[in-house]
Design a protein around this motif. Structure first.
Motif: not given
Length: 158
Positions: A22-23, A46-51
């Motif tokens: 997703l990121c 950004t990856r942490a937010y999308l996770a």
């Protein structure tokens, strides 16, 4: 452009399994569509937010025939927070498919779009969204002018 692509929609349940994919999609789509937009977050944040996104919103994934994530949308009962398509799948009807899925579940819904993202604005207006407020960007972290859109929802909704 790829032709004859079939997309399957499904609800994401575990964001961590798909966060990296997703990121990449999110960052690539934003950079391609809006190269002028300041990038305020690095890949890992950004990856942490999308996770965590599936814990905060309904996230619909669109998978291509080869099972990669071609696009996604994040929404709740009143707002569409995200609608991103991987650039290689642009202009194949996937955005309309994702948006149609959301609108069939919504009463009135709203979203924000950057004013200078003319392609997205035309897309939303084609799908019945109406601009109701323009800002100078003081309310978003990018500091870029944006527009609030509203849609009355699908009258065929349950």
């Amino acid at each position: 452009m790829l032709t004859g692509t079939t997309f399957l929609l499904g609800i994401a349940s575990n964001g961590d399994d798909i966060a990296t994919e997703l990121c990449r999609l999110f960052m690539d789509a934003r950079q391609t569509a809006m190269p002028w937009l300041p990038q305020r977050h690095d890949f890992e944040s950004t990856r942490a937010y999308l996770a965590d996104l599936p814990n905060q919103q309904t996230v619909v994934l669109a998978r291509s025939g080869n099972d990669d994530i071609a696009g996604f949308a994040g929404y709740d009962q009143e707002w569409i927070h995200h609608l991103y398509i991987a650039p290689r799948y642009w202009r194949q009807g996937l955005g309309s498919q994702l948006l149609g899925h959301i609108l069939r579940t919504q009463h009135e819904t709203s979203l924000w779009c950057f004013t200078d993202n003319l392609a997205a604005r035309a897309f939303y207006e084609r799908h019945g969204f109406v601009p109701v407020e323009f800002t100078n960007g003081g309310g978003n972290e990018e500091g870029c002018p944006d527009v609030l859109y509203r849609h009355p929802g699908d009258p065929r909704r349950d």
